[in-house]
Motif scaffolding. Sequence first.
Motif, PDB file in Angstrom:
ATOM      1  N   ALA A  85       0.827  -1.204   0.000  1.00 32.05           N
ATOM      2  CA  ALA A  85       0.000   0.000   0.000  1.00 32.05           C
ATOM      3  C   ALA A  85       0.862   1.256   0.000  1.00 32.05           C
ATOM      4  CB  ALA A  85      -0.926   0.002   1.213  1.00 32.05           C
ATOM      5  N   ALA A  86       0.217   2.379  -0.302  1.00 34.23           N
ATOM      6  CA  ALA A  86       0.899   3.677  -0.303  1.00 34.23           C
ATOM      7  C   ALA A  86      -0.071   4.739   0.171  1.00 34.23           C
ATOM      8  CB  ALA A  86       1.413   4.018  -1.695  1.00 34.23           C
ATOM      9  N   GLN A  87       0.489   5.826   0.691  1.00 34.08           N
ATOM     10  CA  GLN A  87      -0.294   6.992   1.106  1.00 34.08           C
ATOM     11  C   GLN A  87       0.250   8.190   0.357  1.00 34.08           C
ATOM     12  OE1 GLN A  87      -0.873   7.626   5.374  1.00 34.08           O
ATOM     13  NE2 GLN A  87      -0.374   9.777   5.052  1.00 34.08           N
ATOM     14  N   VAL A  88      -0.652   8.922  -0.306  1.00 35.99           N
ATOM     15  CA  VAL A  88      -0.270  10.100  -1.084  1.00 35.99           C
ATOM     16  C   VAL A  88      -1.010  11.307  -0.527  1.00 35.99           C
ATOM     17  CG1 VAL A  88      -0.281  11.175  -3.370  1.00 35.99           C
ATOM     18  CG2 VAL A  88       0.125   8.714  -3.155  1.00 35.99           C
ATOM     19  N   GLU A  89      -0.262  12.383  -0.242  1.00 32.67           N
ATOM     20  CA  GLU A  89      -0.856  13.627   0.235  1.00 32.67           C
ATOM     21  C   GLU A  89      -0.778  14.667  -0.875  1.00 32.67           C
ATOM     22  OE1 GLU A  89       0.616  15.156   3.931  1.00 32.67           O
ATOM     23  OE2 GLU A  89       0.750  13.146   4.803  1.00 32.67           O
ATOM     24  N   ILE A  90      -1.874  15.390  -1.051  1.00 31.41           N
ATOM     25  CA  ILE A  90      -1.930  16.479  -2.029  1.00 31.41           C
ATOM     26  C   ILE A  90      -2.398  17.732  -1.312  1.00 31.41           C
ATOM     27  CG2 ILE A  90      -3.144  17.378  -4.063  1.00 31.41           C
ATOM     28  CD1 ILE A  90      -3.174  14.599  -5.194  1.00 31.41           C
ATOM     29  N   GLN A  91      -1.701  18.839  -1.546  1.00 30.10           N
ATOM     30  CA  GLN A  91      -2.132  20.140  -1.029  1.00 30.10           C
ATOM     31  C   GLN A  91      -2.799  20.853  -2.203  1.00 30.10           C
ATOM     32  OE1 GLN A  91      -1.415  20.904   2.323  1.00 30.10           O
ATOM     33  NE2 GLN A  91      -3.007  22.427   2.004  1.00 30.10           N
ATOM     34  N   ALA A  92      -4.088  21.112  -2.078  1.00 27.28           N
ATOM     35  CA  ALA A  92      -4.867  21.771  -3.121  1.00 27.28           C
ATOM     36  C   ALA A  92      -5.382  23.085  -2.548  1.00 27.28           C
ATOM     37  CB  ALA A  92      -6.021  20.878  -3.577  1.00 27.28           C
ATOM     38  N   GLY A  93      -4.607  24.145  -2.719  1.00 28.40           N
ATOM     39  CA  GLY A  93      -4.961  25.406  -2.077  1.00 28.40           C
ATOM     40  C   GLY A  93      -4.941  25.192  -0.580  1.00 28.40           C
ATOM     41  N   PRO A  94      -6.008  25.550   0.127  1.00 30.43           N
ATOM     42  CA  PRO A  94      -6.023  25.367   1.580  1.00 30.43           C
ATOM     43  C   PRO A  94      -6.389  23.937   2.002  1.00 30.43           C
ATOM     44  CG  PRO A  94      -8.042  26.414   0.883  1.00 30.43           C
ATOM     45  CD  PRO A  94      -7.167  26.302  -0.348  1.00 30.43           C
ATOM     46  N   HIS A  95      -6.664  23.059   1.041  1.00 29.14           N
ATOM     47  CA  HIS A  95      -7.132  21.715   1.342  1.00 29.14           C
ATOM     48  C   HIS A  95      -5.997  20.688   1.272  1.00 29.14           C
ATOM     49  CE1 HIS A  95     -11.087  23.435   0.925  1.00 29.14           C
ATOM     50  NE2 HIS A  95     -10.766  23.840  -0.298  1.00 29.14           N
ATOM     51  N   ARG A  96      -5.879  19.865   2.319  1.00 26.40           N
ATOM     52  CA  ARG A  96      -4.927  18.748   2.326  1.00 26.40           C
ATOM     53  C   ARG A  96      -5.748  17.481   2.146  1.00 26.40           C
ATOM     54  NH1 ARG A  96      -3.664  15.519   6.758  1.00 26.40           N
ATOM     55  NH2 ARG A  96      -1.864  14.197   6.395  1.00 26.40           N
ATOM     56  N   LEU A  97      -5.439  16.730   1.078  1.00 26.77           N
ATOM     57  CA  LEU A  97      -6.160  15.495   0.819  1.00 26.77           C
ATOM     58  C   LEU A  97      -5.180  14.330   0.889  1.00 26.77           C
ATOM     59  CD1 LEU A  97      -7.428  17.711  -1.567  1.00 26.77           C
ATOM     60  CD2 LEU A  97      -9.184  16.021  -1.119  1.00 26.77           C
ATOM     61  N   VAL A  98      -5.628  13.231   1.469  1.00 28.18           N
ATOM     62  CA  VAL A  98      -4.787  12.048   1.611  1.00 28.18           C
ATOM     63  C   VAL A  98      -5.515  10.881   0.972  1.00 28.18           C
ATOM     64  CG1 VAL A  98      -3.660  10.493   3.234  1.00 28.18           C
ATOM     65  CG2 VAL A  98      -3.832  12.927   3.770  1.00 28.18           C
ATOM     66  N   SER A  99      -4.792  10.127   0.146  1.00 27.56           N
ATOM     67  CA  SER A  99      -5.373   8.962  -0.506  1.00 27.56           C
ATOM     68  C   SER A  99      -4.538   7.734  -0.184  1.00 27.56           C
ATOM     69  CB  SER A  99      -5.404   9.176  -2.023  1.00 27.56           C
ATOM     70  OG  SER A  99      -5.927   8.017  -2.666  1.00 27.56           O
ATOM     71  N   LEU A 100      -5.217   6.642   0.120  1.00 23.57           N
ATOM     72  CA  LEU A 100      -4.559   5.354   0.296  1.00 23.57           C
ATOM     73  C   LEU A 100      -4.796   4.560  -0.977  1.00 23.57           C
ATOM     74  CD1 LEU A 100      -5.679   4.529   3.940  1.00 23.57           C
ATOM     75  CD2 LEU A 100      -3.524   5.537   3.183  1.00 23.57           C
ATOM     76  N   LEU A 101      -3.728   4.100  -1.587  1.00 23.83           N
ATOM     77  CA  LEU A 101      -3.822   3.346  -2.818  1.00 23.83           C
ATOM     78  C   LEU A 101      -2.707   2.320  -2.841  1.00 23.83           C
ATOM     79  CD1 LEU A 101      -2.602   5.654  -5.693  1.00 23.83           C
ATOM     80  CD2 LEU A 101      -2.754   6.444  -3.379  1.00 23.83           C
ATOM     81  N   THR A 102      -2.659   1.522  -3.884  1.00 23.11           N
ATOM     82  CA  THR A 102      -1.615   0.506  -3.944  1.00 23.11           C
ATOM     83  C   THR A 102      -0.284   1.135  -4.331  1.00 23.11           C
ATOM     84  OG1 THR A 102      -1.983  -0.033  -6.275  1.00 23.11           O
ATOM     85  CG2 THR A 102      -3.274  -1.277  -4.627  1.00 23.11           C
ATOM     86  N   ARG A 103       0.780   0.506  -3.900  1.00 27.84           N
ATOM     87  CA  ARG A 103       2.128   0.939  -4.283  1.00 27.84           C
ATOM     88  C   ARG A 103       2.267   0.876  -5.803  1.00 27.84           C
ATOM     89  NH1 ARG A 103       7.590   0.182  -1.619  1.00 27.84           N
ATOM     90  NH2 ARG A 103       9.023   0.670  -3.320  1.00 27.84           N
ATOM     91  N   GLU A 104       1.689  -0.166  -6.393  1.00 29.90           N
ATOM     92  CA  GLU A 104       1.747  -0.341  -7.838  1.00 29.90           C
ATOM     93  C   GLU A 104       1.114   0.848  -8.559  1.00 29.90           C
ATOM     94  OE1 GLU A 104       0.392  -3.564 -11.267  1.00 29.90           O
ATOM     95  OE2 GLU A 104      -0.352  -3.794  -9.216  1.00 29.90           O
ATOM     96  N   ALA A 105      -0.014   1.349  -8.056  1.00 29.28           N
ATOM     97  CA  ALA A 105      -0.681   2.498  -8.679  1.00 29.28           C
ATOM     98  C   ALA A 105       0.206   3.734  -8.617  1.00 29.28           C
ATOM     99  CB  ALA A 105      -2.018   2.769  -7.998  1.00 29.28           C
ATOM    100  N   VAL A 106       0.865   3.958  -7.466  1.00 29.66           N
ATOM    101  CA  VAL A 106       1.771   5.106  -7.333  1.00 29.66           C
ATOM    102  C   VAL A 106       2.904   4.996  -8.350  1.00 29.66           C
ATOM    103  CG1 VAL A 106       3.434   6.234  -5.803  1.00 29.66           C
ATOM    104  CG2 VAL A 106       1.212   5.540  -4.922  1.00 29.66           C
TER     105      VAL A 106
END
Length: 131
Positions: A85-106
């Motif tokens: 698994a993997a965790q990806v964080e994205i900062q979109a303006g004032p919003h912090r979003l976190v997604s859990l997805l497969t390592r393969e997808a990353v």
Amino acid sequence: MQSYTIGQAARLLGVSPDTARRWADAGRVTTHRDEGGRRLIDGRDLAAFSVDLAKAGTAEEGTPYTSVRNAFPGIVTAIKLGDVAAQVEIQAGPHRLVSLLTREAVEELGLEVGMEATARVKSTNVHIDCA
């Protein structure tokens, strides 16, 4: 490494290009010039700045940040890879979003800190699209 123009950085940070330009002029974010003379911001520098900006709460007050069809364009600020698994964080303006997805997808998406990506939110799932 990907670099961003002042206008692109402004869109990712959820501010006007004039605000992003003022921040660059004040030295809050480091820029360099390309062969054409355009000011660019290194993706890793922009990612770090976007996290600092969100923590400080200094986004322009009254500037609405909206998503069209639940899409949040932003910049990848962190990636944590596990065996599967993997965790990806994205900062979109004032919003912090976190997604859990497969390592393969990353790996297939080629995601790296500092690159532009869009988080798409539906119910409790966050999907990541490369820009």
